[in-house]
Write a protein that holds these residues in place. Structure first.
Motif, PDB file in Angstrom:
ATOM      1  N   LEU A   2       0.826  -1.189   0.000  1.00 16.46           N
ATOM      2  CA  LEU A   2       0.000   0.000   0.000  1.00 16.46           C
ATOM      3  C   LEU A   2       0.870   1.252   0.000  1.00 16.46           C
ATOM      4  CD1 LEU A   2      -2.675  -1.035   2.629  1.00 16.46           C
ATOM      5  CD2 LEU A   2      -2.901  -1.005   0.160  1.00 16.46           C
ATOM      6  N   ARG A   3       0.400   2.270  -0.701  1.00 17.73           N
ATOM      7  CA  ARG A   3       1.120   3.539  -0.721  1.00 17.73           C
ATOM      8  C   ARG A   3       0.839   4.299   0.572  1.00 17.73           C
ATOM      9  NH1 ARG A   3       1.809   6.523  -6.204  1.00 17.73           N
ATOM     10  NH2 ARG A   3       3.175   7.533  -4.731  1.00 17.73           N
ATOM     11  N   HIS A   4       1.815   5.009   1.027  1.00 19.76           N
ATOM     12  CA  HIS A   4       1.657   5.826   2.221  1.00 19.76           C
ATOM     13  C   HIS A   4       2.359   7.153   1.977  1.00 19.76           C
ATOM     14  CE1 HIS A   4       5.479   3.694   2.644  1.00 19.76           C
ATOM     15  NE2 HIS A   4       5.898   4.746   3.319  1.00 19.76           N
ATOM     16  N   GLU A   5       2.012   8.143   2.787  1.00 12.90           N
ATOM     17  CA  GLU A   5       2.625   9.448   2.597  1.00 12.90           C
ATOM     18  C   GLU A   5       4.064   9.438   3.107  1.00 12.90           C
ATOM     19  OE1 GLU A   5       1.062  12.682   4.923  1.00 12.90           O
ATOM     20  OE2 GLU A   5       0.249  11.277   6.366  1.00 12.90           O
ATOM     21  N   GLN A   7       7.149  10.614   5.038  1.00 11.52           N
ATOM     22  CA  GLN A   7       7.344  11.303   6.307  1.00 11.52           C
ATOM     23  C   GLN A   7       8.843  11.489   6.544  1.00 11.52           C
ATOM     24  OE1 GLN A   7       5.232   8.836   9.065  1.00 11.52           O
ATOM     25  NE2 GLN A   7       3.274   9.786   8.549  1.00 11.52           N
ATOM     26  N   PRO A   8       9.367  12.659   6.128  1.00 12.55           N
ATOM     27  CA  PRO A   8      10.815  12.873   6.215  1.00 12.55           C
ATOM     28  C   PRO A   8      11.343  12.938   7.644  1.00 12.55           C
ATOM     29  CG  PRO A   8       9.712  14.888   5.534  1.00 12.55           C
ATOM     30  CD  PRO A   8       8.677  13.802   5.541  1.00 12.55           C
ATOM     31  N   GLY A   9      10.509  13.306   8.604  1.00  9.43           N
ATOM     32  CA  GLY A   9      10.953  13.344  10.001  1.00  9.43           C
ATOM     33  C   GLY A   9      11.292  11.957  10.515  1.00  9.43           C
ATOM     34  N   ARG A  10      10.476  11.005  10.171  1.00 12.27           N
ATOM     35  CA  ARG A  10      10.752   9.622  10.599  1.00 12.27           C
ATOM     36  C   ARG A  10      11.986   9.062   9.897  1.00 12.27           C
ATOM     37  NH1 ARG A  10       5.098   6.459  11.631  1.00 12.27           N
ATOM     38  NH2 ARG A  10       4.239   7.999  13.052  1.00 12.27           N
ATOM     39  N   LEU A  11      12.171   9.442   8.639  1.00  9.97           N
ATOM     40  CA  LEU A  11      13.362   9.014   7.911  1.00  9.97           C
ATOM     41  C   LEU A  11      14.617   9.577   8.566  1.00  9.97           C
ATOM     42  CD1 LEU A  11      14.703   7.690   5.418  1.00  9.97           C
ATOM     43  CD2 LEU A  11      14.374   9.869   4.247  1.00  9.97           C
ATOM     44  N   THR A  12      14.591  10.844   8.921  1.00  7.78           N
ATOM     45  CA  THR A  12      15.733  11.490   9.568  1.00  7.78           C
ATOM     46  C   THR A  12      16.030  10.846  10.917  1.00  7.78           C
ATOM     47  OG1 THR A  12      15.120  13.556   8.482  1.00  7.78           O
ATOM     48  CG2 THR A  12      16.664  13.705  10.307  1.00  7.78           C
ATOM     49  N   ALA A  13      14.998  10.616  11.710  1.00  4.44           N
ATOM     50  CA  ALA A  13      15.202   9.971  13.018  1.00  4.44           C
ATOM     51  C   ALA A  13      15.787   8.571  12.834  1.00  4.44           C
ATOM     52  CB  ALA A  13      13.886   9.906  13.783  1.00  4.44           C
ATOM     53  N   GLY A  14      15.274   7.843  11.888  1.00  7.27           N
ATOM     54  CA  GLY A  14      15.781   6.496  11.629  1.00  7.27           C
ATOM     55  C   GLY A  14      17.233   6.491  11.193  1.00  7.27           C
ATOM     56  N   ALA A  50      14.985  15.714  13.337  1.00  5.59           N
ATOM     57  CA  ALA A  50      13.797  15.005  12.851  1.00  5.59           C
ATOM     58  C   ALA A  50      12.526  15.767  13.201  1.00  5.59           C
ATOM     59  CB  ALA A  50      13.750  13.599  13.445  1.00  5.59           C
ATOM     60  N   ALA A  51      12.482  16.378  14.378  1.00  2.00           N
ATOM     61  CA  ALA A  51      11.309  17.166  14.762  1.00  2.00           C
ATOM     62  C   ALA A  51      11.139  18.369  13.849  1.00  2.00           C
ATOM     63  CB  ALA A  51      11.438  17.623  16.217  1.00  2.00           C
ATOM     64  N   VAL A  52      12.232  19.066  13.573  1.00  3.24           N
ATOM     65  CA  VAL A  52      12.163  20.225  12.674  1.00  3.24           C
ATOM     66  C   VAL A  52      11.764  19.784  11.273  1.00  3.24           C
ATOM     67  CG1 VAL A  52      13.553  22.025  11.567  1.00  3.24           C
ATOM     68  CG2 VAL A  52      13.788  21.602  14.005  1.00  3.24           C
ATOM     69  N   THR A  53      12.356  18.697  10.801  1.00  2.95           N
ATOM     70  CA  THR A  53      12.033  18.177   9.474  1.00  2.95           C
ATOM     71  C   THR A  53      10.573  17.764   9.394  1.00  2.95           C
ATOM     72  OG1 THR A  53      14.295  17.350   9.288  1.00  2.95           O
ATOM     73  CG2 THR A  53      12.707  16.484   7.734  1.00  2.95           C
ATOM     74  N   GLY A  54      10.065  17.134  10.443  1.00  2.00           N
ATOM     75  CA  GLY A  54       8.661  16.730  10.467  1.00  2.00           C
ATOM     76  C   GLY A  54       7.719  17.921  10.460  1.00  2.00           C
ATOM     77  N   MET A  55       8.069  18.965  11.210  1.00  2.00           N
ATOM     78  CA  MET A  55       7.219  20.160  11.224  1.00  2.00           C
ATOM     79  C   MET A  55       7.220  20.862   9.872  1.00  2.00           C
ATOM     80  SD  MET A  55       7.648  21.854  15.015  1.00  2.00           S
ATOM     81  CE  MET A  55       9.405  22.051  14.945  1.00  2.00           C
ATOM     82  N   VAL A  56       8.377  20.943   9.229  1.00  2.00           N
ATOM     83  CA  VAL A  56       8.442  21.566   7.903  1.00  2.00           C
ATOM     84  C   VAL A  56       7.653  20.730   6.899  1.00  2.00           C
ATOM     85  CG1 VAL A  56      10.001  22.117   5.988  1.00  2.00           C
ATOM     86  CG2 VAL A  56      10.612  22.769   8.309  1.00  2.00           C
ATOM     87  N   GLY A  57       7.815  19.416   6.961  1.00  4.13           N
ATOM     88  CA  GLY A  57       7.084  18.541   6.047  1.00  4.13           C
ATOM     89  C   GLY A  57       5.578  18.623   6.226  1.00  4.13           C
TER      90      GLY A  57
END
Length: 81
Positions: A2-5, A7-14, A50-57
């Motif tokens: 399945l396609r999902h949106e 999420q760059p914040g989770r990618l950065t944290a990972g 990751a928090a900043v990236t997630g907020m911007v995204g």
């Protein structure tokens, strides 16, 4: 799958947690010597980034949704003459 949106914040944290894990693994395996306190800035810096990236995204996604909503309400976008 399945396609999902995206999420760059989770990618950065990972990525930062993976780097911290690799650093710890290399130290535990004897490949290199890293002081114990080096992991703390890697993890906290990665989580803050990751928090900043997630907020911007999320603000970008929210802006796109608002523009799409306005475009749909006004009649579907541009018209060719």
């Amino acid at each position: 799958m399945l396609r999902h949106e995206f999420q760059p914040g989770r990618l950065t944290a990972g990525l930062f947690l993976t780097v911290a894990g690799i650093a710890f693994l290399g130290d535990a395996g004897g490949a290199w010597e890293i002081p114990w306190f080096v992991i703390i800035p890697i993890v906290t810096g990665g989580l803050c980034l990751a928090a900043v990236t997630g907020m911007v995204g999320s603000s970008i996604r929210r802006g796109r949704a608002a523009r799409k909503e306005v475009r749909d309400a006004s009649g579907g976008g541009t018209t060719a003459s």
